[in-house]
Design an enzyme around this catalytic site. Structure first.
Site: not given
Ligand SMILES: NC(=O)C1=CN([C@@H]2O[C@H](COP(=O)(O)OP(=O)(O)OC[C@H]3O[C@@H](n4cnc5c(N)ncnc54)[C@H](OP(=O)(O)O)[C@@H]3O)[C@@H](O)[C@H]2O)C=CC1
Ligand SMILES: O=CC(=O)O
Length: 337
Positions: A139, A214, A282
């Site tokens: 996102t 989104k 965010k």
């Molecule tokens: N959780 C949810 O319910 C939902 C989330 N989203 C969106 O999906 C995306 C991921 O969410 P989610 O999986 O929950 O988040 P997490 O925080 O669990 O995962 C984030 C990921 O991004 C990586 N990351 C963060 N910073 C960096 C960097 N500087 N360089 C490289 N890799 C990096 C992390 O790596 P590392 O493991 O090393 O920290 C990890 O793999 C977000 O944009 C969120 O808004 C969308 C729908 C639903």
């Molecule tokens: O981004 C979060 C979700 O639940 O969709």
């Protein structure tokens, strides 16, 4: 008869403002609908997956379980281990994943990390070339998505933005909603993969429309959660049973799965992380910027954003976004002193 013709032509094309088109796919409700006889998913080639957090790990896992040839990378390497035990391959950088795969998905935290992983040193773009595809399911805001798209397409590869609606459980169950925009032939090419990970997919036209969709959805969700939290606390204050409030809401016109899902644990002040609060804040921040870019007032979302900021300052960034209720509790306490 009507049902049969619906099944035979599952995708409806609707006109969309700004000269683009909206394709609503109804075929994706069953991942098996896109399976081929060989037991694969109807996609030929190697698939890369960058970012194995709460969302990325189950999404990649579902692709492996569906028989796809998956190569993974994550900044924190240990998070690759469960995927490697399921049969995934590993590469040591996004560039190496992209160069060894036909299509690469990225599920990163925020605009900064999505840009870094795609366009930074050893980023995916360095491994891209004509014939390959990059699908960013993180996102992010439309400007970041366009920058990533520009860099990827400068290599001759194709780009699709495809943020998802749906949280940890829908990701585990393969029931996400994909909001895609960008290269339409890449969209069609990866549709069988989207169908493994999701229950539906929307093609929204030009890059930026998926990101905007989104952000609109999550802006509504963030405000709804704050309103729900206010309702729970008010009901408690006036002597009502909060669990009964959750039940009453669940039976009426304002019922939303989110309330029934999160309500019972919120009442117990438990916030097991499905959607991290820092990501909800965010998304509100990005939605506010989007609204400002078109001079659209969104005062309720702006107020909700302030509360998520307070919650972050209380150390709740990595809790579920339902922990925003704690920021309201803290406000009550500070007003009493
Ligand atoms: N959780 C949810 O319910 C939902 C989330 N989203 C969106 O999906 C995306 C991921 O969410 P989610 O999986 O929950 O988040 P997490 O925080 O669990 O995962 C984030 C990921 O991004 C990586 N990351 C963060 N910073 C960096 C960097 N500087 N360089 C490289 N890799 C990096 C992390 O790596 P590392 O493991 O090393 O920290 C990890 O793999 C977000 O944009 C969120 O808004 C969308 C729908 C639903
Ligand atoms: O981004 C979060 C979700 O639940 O969709």
């Amino acid at each position: 008869m009507a049902a049969a013709s619906f099944l035979l032509s599952p995708r409806v094309t609707l006109p969309l403002r700004r000269g683009s088109r909206l394709l609503v796919s109804c075929s994706a409700t069953s991942s098996s609908s896109s399976s081929d006889a060989a037991g694969g998913v109807g996609f030929q080639g190697r698939v890369g997956f960058l970012g194995l957090g709460i969302m990325g790990a189950p999404m990649a896992s579902n692709l492996i379980k569906a028989g796809c040839d998956i190569t993974v990378w994550n900044r924190t390497k240990s998070k690759c281990d469960p995927l490697l035990s399921l049969g995934a391959k590993f590469e040591s950088s996004p560039a190496r994943v992209a160069s060894s795969c036909d299509v690469t998905f990225a599920m990163l935290a925020d605009p900064e990390s999505a840009f870094e992983v795609a366009c930074g040193a050893n980023g995916a773009a360095e491994g891209m070339a004509a014939g390959k595809g990059y699908v960013d399911v993180s996102t992010v805001d439309d400007a970041t998505s366009k920058l990533i798209g520009k860099r990827i397409t400068s290599t001759g590869a194709s780009f699709l933005e495809a943020p998802v609606s749906g949280s940890k459980k829908p990701a585990e169950d393969g029931l996400l909603i994909f909001l895609t925009a960008g290269d339409e032939s890449l969209y069609k090419r990866v549709a069988p993969l989207l169908d493994v990970m999701g229950k539906s997919r929307f093609y929204l036209g030009d890059v930026g429309n998926g990101a905007a969709m989104k952000l609109v959805v999550n802006m509504v969700m963030g405000s709804m959660m704050v309103s729900f939290a206010e309702g729970l606390l008010l009901s408690e204050k006036v002597g009502l049973d909060s669990n009964t409030v959750v039940e009453v809401i669940s039976q009426g016109a304002i019922n939303a799965p989110m309330f029934s899902l999160k309500g019972p644990s919120m009442v117990k002040a438990a916030y097991p992380t499905a959607f991290p609060l820092k990501h909800q804040q965010k998304d509100l921040r990005l939605a506010l910027a989007l609204a400002e870019s078109v001079s659209q007032p969104i005062p309720t979302a702006a107020a909700a954003n302030e509360l998520y900021k307070v919650a972050k300052s209380l150390g709740l960034a990595d809790h579920d976004f339902s922990a925003v209720i704690e920021a309201l509790k803290a406000k009550v306490q500070s007003s009493q002193h």
